[in-house]
Design an enzyme around this catalytic site. Structure first.
Site, mmCIF file in Angstrom:
data_model
loop_
_atom_site.group_PDB
_atom_site.id
_atom_site.type_symbol
_atom_site.label_atom_id
_atom_site.label_comp_id
_atom_site.label_asym_id
_atom_site.label_seq_id
_atom_site.Cartn_x
_atom_site.Cartn_y
_atom_site.Cartn_z
ATOM 1 N N TRP A 105 -39.421 -56.651 -50.793
ATOM 2 C CA TRP A 105 -39.447 -57.455 -52.016
ATOM 3 C C TRP A 105 -40.866 -57.849 -52.393
ATOM 4 C CZ3 TRP A 105 -35.349 -56.437 -54.455
ATOM 5 C CH2 TRP A 105 -34.163 -56.184 -53.769
ATOM 6 N N ASP B 17 -41.531 -66.704 -53.441
ATOM 7 C CA ASP B 17 -40.183 -66.192 -53.679
ATOM 8 C C ASP B 17 -39.332 -66.656 -52.505
ATOM 9 O OD1 ASP B 17 -37.826 -64.793 -53.919
ATOM 10 O OD2 ASP B 17 -38.735 -62.798 -53.958
ATOM 11 N N LYS C 247 -27.675 -66.296 -52.685
ATOM 12 C CA LYS C 247 -27.675 -66.330 -51.229
ATOM 13 C C LYS C 247 -27.364 -67.742 -50.709
ATOM 14 C CE LYS C 247 -31.045 -62.592 -51.391
ATOM 15 N NZ LYS C 247 -30.269 -61.456 -50.863
#
Length: 367
Positions: free
Chosen positions: A106, A178, A202
């Site tokens: 990511w 992030d 999540k």
């Protein structure tokens, strides 16, 4: 007789488990939300009933995370992936540089998007790619410049199972994080960051909502010569109501935040997360090499426990039997293979205990 409720042991990496009590409350309110005679999905986003939902979620997030004054809390769409583009669009000006810490797939994608834009220069401040992302770089390894527009990191890496345990003090260089995979899993000093963002799917709620927490002095530096919907300023000035927000997702996010508060807050959630993760890590560590953890011990994630089973055929059998026993989502990411148990906040202790017992049983039969 009423049918017994069947709930899987949900270890999916995202969308992931939601608290059962939250789902039950949403079910009870689905047809008539707070006496409106409508579902929350049917409410106008300009109505007083929805306005309360929206602002309650913001207030709860500020309370649970200890967000100081001087920050905006935004509800956006497009996931963390859109933020990969919006961040450099807003905060990386021509002639500037931005530093990215490489800890997994990511962070690689975030850097790639920054380079695509062609404004300023995005570069690697540190990377553990040559070590197959088995650890988080030490703070001493970070190489960035005082003049950088910002430094970006990914707090938890779902694919490789690593997590930052300490964040750098970057001084006058804005730090952007992030936190899609571990927000609200442990306490965070928000004041160290100029921006935190996270996809909801999540730890915060269902997919479709992205939370952005942005310090106002960073917003004041933003480039406004970009399309309206891609400006953070647009959403900040309109309390994230410039266009129709994902109302049901924000309602669910608020319910999850209420559940965290009722559970004792982030500190209590952290204690349980450590206990849950240790159930599985202890089996790995005591297996004598039958199970092989991916992450180095000092970088292990509480949220994503990644490992291999000794022997390719045995690993395939492990995954087949795990699914047969009701453990869902324990296959590793398609890009790396192996096994992964994502033990997010809402995954019950009982599921982690059952999975650790299954791991012990499988090892006893095949070790």
């Amino acid at each position: 007789m009423p049918q017994t409720l069947h709930r899987a042991h949900n270890f999916n990496a995202g969308p992931s488990a939601l608290p059962l009590s939250v789902l039950e409350k949403a079910q009870a309110e689905l047809l008539d939300f707070r006496g409106t005679g409508m579902s929350v999905m049917e409410l106008s986003h300009r109505s007083a009933a929805y306005d309360a939902v929206h602002n309650e979620a913001i207030a709860l997030l500020k309370e649970l995370m200890g967000i100081p004054d001087g920050y905006e809390v935004l509800f956006l769409q497009g996931g963390a992936s859109l933020q990969f583009s919006m961040i450099p669009m807003n905060f990386l000006q021509q002639g500037q540089k931005a530093a990215y810490v490489m800890t997994g797939s990511w962070s690689e994608k975030a850097l790639k998007e920054a380079k695509i834009l062609g404004v300023g220069e995005a570069y690697e401040a540190a990377s553990t790619k040559e070590e197959n992302y088995r650890r988080i770089p030490s703070i001493d390894e970070l190489k960035y410049q005082p003049s950088d527009a910002y430094i970006h990191l990914t707090s938890n890496n779902t694919i490789f199972g690593t997590e930052w345990k300490e964040y750098p003090n970057t001084g006058d260089v804005p730090l952007i994080g992030d936190m899609s995979s571990d927000i609200l899993s442990t306490p965070v000093d928000v004041s160290k960051f100029s921006m935190i963002y996270a996809g909801a799917q999540k730890n915060l709620g269902p997919s479709g909502v992205t939370v952005a927490i942005i310090r106002k002095d960073l917003l004041e530096k933003a480039n406004n010569n970009i399309p309206t919907m891609l400006r953070y300023e647009t959403h900040a000035k309109n309390n994230s109501l410039y266009n129709t927000p994902p109302t049901f997702g924000i309602y669910m996010l608020g319910q999850v935040l209420s559940w965290v508060k009722e559970s004792g807050g982030v500190e209590a959630i952290t204690k349980q997360n450590v206990e849950k993760a240790n159930l599985i890590y202890d089996v790995i560590d005591q297996s004598g090499g039958f199970y092989i953890g991916h992450a180095e011990s000092g970088s292990r994630s509480l949220m994503n426990i990644t490992f291999r089973v000794k022997g390719e055929e045995l690993e395939k059998q492990f995954l087949v039997e795990a699914k047969q026993e009701g453990f869902i989502g324990v296959n590793g990411h398609r890009s790396v293979g192996g096994c992964r148990a994502s033990a997010y906040n809402a995954v019950p202790y009982e599921s982690c205990l059952a999975f650790s017992d299954f791991m012990k049983k499988f090892m006893a039969q095949h070790g």
